[in-house]
Design a protein around this motif. Structure first.
Motif, PDB file in Angstrom:
ATOM      1  N   PHE A 204       0.832  -1.200   0.000  1.00 47.00           N
ATOM      2  CA  PHE A 204       0.000   0.000   0.000  1.00 47.00           C
ATOM      3  C   PHE A 204       0.871   1.257   0.000  1.00 47.00           C
ATOM      4  O   PHE A 204       0.565   2.237  -0.703  1.00 47.00           O
ATOM      5  N   VAL A 205       1.953   1.246   0.781  1.00 42.89           N
ATOM      6  CA  VAL A 205       2.850   2.412   0.831  1.00 42.89           C
ATOM      7  C   VAL A 205       3.537   2.610  -0.515  1.00 42.89           C
ATOM      8  O   VAL A 205       3.731   3.737  -0.973  1.00 42.89           O
ATOM      9  N   GLY A 206       3.928   1.514  -1.153  1.00 45.35           N
ATOM     10  CA  GLY A 206       4.541   1.598  -2.476  1.00 45.35           C
ATOM     11  C   GLY A 206       6.005   1.981  -2.465  1.00 45.35           C
ATOM     12  O   GLY A 206       6.525   2.479  -3.476  1.00 45.35           O
ATOM     13  N   SER A 207       6.700   1.735  -1.360  1.00 43.93           N
ATOM     14  CA  SER A 207       8.124   2.049  -1.256  1.00 43.93           C
ATOM     15  C   SER A 207       8.937   0.794  -1.542  1.00 43.93           C
ATOM     16  O   SER A 207       8.864  -0.174  -0.781  1.00 43.93           O
ATOM     17  N   TRP A 208       9.739   0.816  -2.630  1.00 38.74           N
ATOM     18  CA  TRP A 208      10.482  -0.405  -2.953  1.00 38.74           C
ATOM     19  C   TRP A 208      11.569  -0.724  -1.917  1.00 38.74           C
ATOM     20  O   TRP A 208      11.798  -1.904  -1.635  1.00 38.74           O
ATOM     21  N   PRO A 209      12.236   0.250  -1.276  1.00 40.09           N
ATOM     22  CA  PRO A 209      13.168  -0.136  -0.213  1.00 40.09           C
ATOM     23  C   PRO A 209      12.464  -0.828   0.965  1.00 40.09           C
ATOM     24  O   PRO A 209      13.002  -1.755   1.558  1.00 40.09           O
ATOM     25  N   LEU A 210      11.263  -0.367   1.285  1.00 37.94           N
ATOM     26  CA  LEU A 210      10.510  -0.985   2.371  1.00 37.94           C
ATOM     27  C   LEU A 210      10.100  -2.406   2.002  1.00 37.94           C
ATOM     28  O   LEU A 210      10.224  -3.334   2.820  1.00 37.94           O
ATOM     29  N   ILE A 211       9.632  -2.603   0.772  1.00 37.50           N
ATOM     30  CA  ILE A 211       9.231  -3.940   0.329  1.00 37.50           C
ATOM     31  C   ILE A 211      10.425  -4.887   0.304  1.00 37.50           C
ATOM     32  O   ILE A 211      10.324  -6.061   0.702  1.00 37.50           O
ATOM     33  N   VAL A 212      11.590  -4.395  -0.128  1.00 37.03           N
ATOM     34  CA  VAL A 212      12.799  -5.222  -0.134  1.00 37.03           C
ATOM     35  C   VAL A 212      13.191  -5.607   1.291  1.00 37.03           C
ATOM     36  O   VAL A 212      13.538  -6.768   1.572  1.00 37.03           O
ATOM     37  N   ALA A 213      13.118  -4.654   2.202  1.00 37.99           N
ATOM     38  CA  ALA A 213      13.455  -4.936   3.603  1.00 37.99           C
ATOM     39  C   ALA A 213      12.526  -5.996   4.189  1.00 37.99           C
ATOM     40  O   ALA A 213      12.978  -6.928   4.875  1.00 37.99           O
ATOM     41  N   LEU A 214      11.237  -5.885   3.926  1.00 37.30           N
ATOM     42  CA  LEU A 214      10.281  -6.864   4.434  1.00 37.30           C
ATOM     43  C   LEU A 214      10.505  -8.233   3.817  1.00 37.30           C
ATOM     44  O   LEU A 214      10.434  -9.265   4.512  1.00 37.30           O
ATOM     45  N   SER A 215      10.796  -8.270   2.525  1.00 42.99           N
ATOM     46  CA  SER A 215      10.981  -9.551   1.830  1.00 42.99           C
ATOM     47  C   SER A 215      12.221 -10.288   2.328  1.00 42.99           C
ATOM     48  O   SER A 215      12.181 -11.503   2.588  1.00 42.99           O
ATOM     49  N   ILE A 216      13.333  -9.575   2.462  1.00 45.81           N
ATOM     50  CA  ILE A 216      14.567 -10.217   2.941  1.00 45.81           C
ATOM     51  C   ILE A 216      14.399 -10.666   4.392  1.00 45.81           C
ATOM     52  O   ILE A 216      14.822 -11.777   4.765  1.00 45.81           O
ATOM     53  N   SER A 217      13.760  -9.846   5.211  1.00 44.62           N
ATOM     54  CA  SER A 217      13.517 -10.226   6.606  1.00 44.62           C
ATOM     55  C   SER A 217      12.636 -11.460   6.692  1.00 44.62           C
ATOM     56  O   SER A 217      12.877 -12.367   7.509  1.00 44.62           O
TER      57      SER A 217
END
Length: 397
Positions: A204-217
């Motif tokens: 929903f936020v649409g931030s690719w750094p945030l999505i990458v951080a969540l995915s790797i975690s």
């Protein structure tokens, strides 16, 4: 008494015979008038019936009302039980809610929650270049990152508890899955729900750094705990330490900084001196946390074949390795702070890290390594130092 009882029935007017009522003739002076043999039989039967009725009706008060009293008490008890089972008890309800919240609090591993929230806020402040950057857009971006990361944090620690129930019964019996406060189904529902919510918020936020951080975690947290072929990396001491280091030292520092720099402020990424210091320092700190967390858990790890560094090297050696690594990190931080071009940065960082190094050394010398309670208390103290470092990092310039 007897005369009173019988006197009330001396002149009956109705006689019950075979379900029919017949009117009798008046009886005088205790003699029967002339009548047919059938009437005599009927009157005799009637007298016998009346006597039996009188005897039954006028038995002693205790016997007469015993059945009623018993029924009345039972009925009252039934109403009471029904009332108790169906009534709303606010005290009991509040106690149940309080217990459930307490269990969830322990399930979420609050020391990791606090560490995650502080680290994201601290790293986000590194992206601030001027006072005007502290705008509603900044605080919204921080809130989005913290909320998504905390949900992923609960997924990771909850998943670890799901696969470590038997180990936690030895090492951490106070956790809700190990103690039985939460069922496996409840734990699974919480883990799945928070992972989905985390990714939904990131999308929903649409931030690719945030999505990458969540995915790797998500990937590293799953590989660390799940007991499947080629997974459950926590069994291997070096790989387990690298997982924690990757998330706490690299992903948190870089990904959430880029989230603020690129997505929130719309600026090109700039890897500042403070960001490089934060990543390097937290790499040391993450290794210490990864090693130290296994020191009080040596008993359960031995039983279930977890080959941690503590199991291999012993508690005392690993303990002093952790203390030495942190003291080295504090020494480097003092040098970095002393080289700052800003006096306020120099004073805060040098003095702050000197105090933390001194407090750590004094605390370490007082720990009884034969006491699990003291080792666990020292581990939580390490987490407090972790929090304190994130309060100092924004002043490194």
């Amino acid at each position: 008494m007897e005369s009173l009882i019988l006197g009330s029935f001396h002149n009956p007017s109705l006689i019950l015979t075979g379900g029919n009522y017949r009117r009798s003739k008046t009886v005088k002076s205790g003699t029967f008038p002339s009548c047919s043999s059938l009437d005599i039989l009927e009157r005799c039967y009637s007298s016998k019936f009346q006597c039996h009725h009188v005897k039954h009706h006028f038995r002693s008060p205790e016997k007469r009302f015993q059945g009623k009293r018993t029924f009345s008490v039972n009925a009252s008890s039934g109403r009471s039980l029904e009332s108790e089972s169906g009534a709303f008890d606010p005290n009991s309800t509040w106690k149940s809610v309080k217990n459930a919240l307490g269990a969830f609090y322990r399930f979420s591993r609050p020391h990791t929650i606090i560490g995650t929230a502080l680290s994201i806020v601290s790293v986000s402040l590194l992206a601030v270049e001027k006072i005007s950057d502290l705008s509603p857009i900044f605080f919204t971006g921080v809130l989005e990152a913290v909320a998504a990361a905390l949900m992923m944090n609960i997924y990771i620690v909850g998943l670890n508890q799901l696969y470590d129930v038997d180990i936690d019964k030895v090492n951490k019996p106070y956790l809700p899955l190990a103690s039985g406060e939460f069922s496996i189904a409840t734990g699974s529902m919480l883990v799945i729900s928070f992972s989905i919510l985390s990714f939904l918020l990131g999308w929903f936020v649409g931030s690719w750094p945030l999505i990458v951080a969540l995915s790797i975690s998500f990937f590293l947290g799953t590989a660390y705990s799940v007991n499947l072929p080629l997974l459950r990396w926590k069994r291997f001491a070096l790989i387990a330490a690298m997982c924690i280091l990757a998330v706490r030292a690299v992903i948190v520092q870089l990904a959430f900084y880029l989230h603020m720099q690129i997505h929130v402020f719309r600026r090109p990424p700039v890897f500042s001196r403070a960001l490089i210091f934060a990543t390097a320092f937290m790499s040391f700190f993450s290794v210490v946390i990864a090693l130290f967390k296994d020191i009080p858990d040596i008993d359960g790890d031995k039983i279930f074949g977890i080959q941690s560094f503590t199991v291999r090297l012993g508690q005392k050696r690993v303990f002093w390795i952790c203390i030495s690594l942190l003291e080295i990190a504090y020494g480097v931080a003092i040098l970095v702070g002393g080289a700052s071009l800003f006096d306020w940065s120099k004073y805060i960082t040098v003095l702050g890290h000197s105090i933390l190094a001194f407090v750590l050394w004094n605390r370490a010398k007082s720990v009884d390594l034969k006491s699990k309670a003291e080792i666990t208390s020292c581990y939580m103290f390490i987490w407090k130092l972790f929090y304190a470092e994130y309060l100092l990092i924004p002043f490194v310039r």
